[in-house]
Design a protein around this motif. Structure first.
Motif, PDB file in Angstrom:
ATOM      1  N   UNK A   1      15.476  29.343 -26.286  1.00 49.93           N
ATOM      2  CA  UNK A   1      14.242  29.744 -25.617  1.00 49.93           C
ATOM      3  C   UNK A   1      13.357  28.565 -25.215  1.00 49.93           C
ATOM      4  N   UNK A   2      13.805  27.352 -25.456  1.00 47.39           N
ATOM      5  CA  UNK A   2      13.002  26.198 -25.089  1.00 47.39           C
ATOM      6  C   UNK A   2      13.454  24.955 -25.819  1.00 47.39           C
TER       7      UNK A   2
ATOM      8  N   UNK B   1      20.306  37.087 -11.939  1.00 52.05           N
ATOM      9  CA  UNK B   1      19.313  36.031 -12.101  1.00 52.05           C
ATOM     10  C   UNK B   1      18.120  36.264 -11.179  1.00 52.05           C
ATOM     11  N   UNK B   2      18.385  36.675  -9.954  1.00 53.55           N
ATOM     12  CA  UNK B   2      17.315  36.955  -8.994  1.00 53.55           C
ATOM     13  C   UNK B   2      16.448  38.111  -9.481  1.00 53.55           C
TER      14      UNK B   2
ATOM     15  N   UNK C   1      13.621  32.698 -21.021  1.00 51.83           N
ATOM     16  CA  UNK C   1      14.841  31.931 -20.819  1.00 51.83           C
ATOM     17  C   UNK C   1      15.005  31.660 -19.332  1.00 51.83           C
ATOM     18  N   UNK C   2      15.753  30.596 -19.004  1.00 49.43           N
ATOM     19  CA  UNK C   2      16.137  30.344 -17.626  1.00 49.43           C
ATOM     20  C   UNK C   2      16.903  31.549 -17.094  1.00 49.43           C
ATOM     21  N   UNK C   3      16.629  31.929 -15.845  1.00 50.37           N
ATOM     22  CA  UNK C   3      17.224  33.143 -15.287  1.00 50.37           C
ATOM     23  C   UNK C   3      18.748  33.084 -15.285  1.00 50.37           C
ATOM     24  N   UNK C   4      19.301  31.930 -14.949  1.00 48.46           N
ATOM     25  CA  UNK C   4      20.754  31.798 -14.947  1.00 48.46           C
ATOM     26  C   UNK C   4      21.336  31.910 -16.343  1.00 48.46           C
ATOM     27  N   UNK C   5      20.682  31.286 -17.320  1.00 52.69           N
ATOM     28  CA  UNK C   5      21.141  31.373 -18.708  1.00 52.69           C
ATOM     29  C   UNK C   5      21.040  32.799 -19.215  1.00 52.69           C
ATOM     30  N   UNK C   6      19.963  33.491 -18.823  1.00 51.70           N
ATOM     31  CA  UNK C   6      19.818  34.895 -19.213  1.00 51.70           C
ATOM     32  C   UNK C   6      20.971  35.720 -18.649  1.00 51.70           C
ATOM     33  N   UNK C   7      21.270  35.523 -17.362  1.00 48.39           N
ATOM     34  CA  UNK C   7      22.362  36.277 -16.740  1.00 48.39           C
ATOM     35  C   UNK C   7      23.695  35.982 -17.421  1.00 48.39           C
TER      36      UNK C   7
ATOM     37  N   UNK D   1      28.098  38.004 -20.796  1.00 48.20           N
ATOM     38  CA  UNK D   1      29.083  37.681 -21.830  1.00 48.20           C
ATOM     39  C   UNK D   1      29.399  38.865 -22.740  1.00 48.20           C
ATOM     40  N   UNK D   2      28.456  39.803 -22.896  1.00 53.41           N
ATOM     41  CA  UNK D   2      28.747  40.951 -23.759  1.00 53.41           C
ATOM     42  C   UNK D   2      28.555  42.296 -23.033  1.00 53.41           C
TER      43      UNK D   2
END
Length: 290
Positions: A48-49, A162-163, A178-184, A189-190
């Motif tokens: 988260x940072x 991400x968008x 979180x970064x949008x790409x990392x969130x996506x 992944x699950x």
């Protein structure tokens, strides 16, 4: 209640060993702590940072009474407290020199902590959001069901997710944890996002779910682009993802809403979600370095 009844640590494993049973004793009220610590456990402490997260436990007479965590630069999150416990927590954090930009907690706890923070620092908290926590009762699919179908989002949907995540954060007036790409990537992944797509395959809405922790799953986020709202897509995808969670054997299905959004609160109640508790977020400004 004394400030030194609290202890603070940056050791996630130790925190969960100490407070995990307490958090799991009320997976509904502690859903945020459970899901965030699980994300930190599986994705790393920098999920988260860049700053390390901080955890704390209140223990009295050998029993855990409360717990908190913060993932800088975001607000303090704390389990329900009495006013005396809130006062001791404020003193504990001040003594440690901890940064406290705000607090998110059950409404009475958030109010009590904000009042304690003001007494001890002179800083007035400002309410920035009021939320309501719901639990799914008997699932009802809103009628009529719009044309289209639900499907689990995959790697090919990463850019879309991400968008939409960024748009959702902007719409609720919050800051992305979180970064949008990392969130996506994490959700893909699950299988953590379900899309409602039109008959031509165009994505129209999404509903996410957190991983299963302590027998509970939280539906989040639910998002429909502004130009597609009012057509039943959010209700359809939320009902579908809720049904899928129940089908997996999970019985504690939760979600938060913004109390200012009457449309979403009404929708989720029609689907079968019932009120658990109200929450509030406070921001502290000009906080003299704390």
């Amino acid at each position: 209640m004394r400030p030194d009844d609290w202890y603070c640590t940056q050791d996630l494993t130790g925190f969960l060993a100490h407070a995990g049973g307490f958090l799991r004793s009320r997976p509904d009220l502690h859903t945020v702590a459970l899901t965030v610590t699980e994300s930190l456990r599986t994705s790393g402490l920098r999920a988260y940072g860049d700053e390390p997260p901080v955890f704390g436990v209140l223990e009295v007479g050998g029993q855990v009474r409360a717990a908190y965590f913060r993932t800088p630069p975001y607000r303090l999150n704390v389990t329900p407290l009495t006013p005396d416990e809130a006062d001791s927590l404020a003193a504990h954090l001040i003594a440690l020199g901890q940064q406290v930009p705000g607090v998110l907690a059950a409404r009475d706890t958030a109010e009590a902590f904000s009042a304690a923070w003001r007494r001890q620092t002179g800083v007035r908290g400002t309410v920035t959001q009021r939320q309501r926590l719901y639990r799914l009762g008997n699932l009802t699919v809103p009628q009529p069901v719009p044309a289209g179908r639900a499907r689990i989002a995959g790697k090919e949907d990463r850019e879309q997710l991400a968008c939409w995540y960024g748009e959702f954060i902007d719409a609720v007036g919050d800051h992305a944890a979180r970064d949008a790409g990392a969130w996506a990537d994490s959700r893909i992944s699950y299988g953590g996002v379900t899309l409602w797509e039109g008959e031509d395959g165009t994505p129209l809405a999404m509903a996410g779910v957190t991983p299963v922790v302590a027998g509970q799953v939280r539906v989040a986020p639910v998002y429909t682009p502004a130009h597609l709202r009012g057509r039943g897509y959010a209700g359809a995808v939320t009902a579908q993802v809720s049904r899928a969670v129940l089908g997996s054997g999970v019985r504690e299905v939760l979600l938060f809403t913004d109390l200012a959004n009457q449309t979403s609160n009404s929708l989720y109640q029609r689907i079968g979600y019932r009120v658990v508790a109200d929450f509030a977020a406070y921001d502290f400004r000009g906080n003299r370095g704390f």
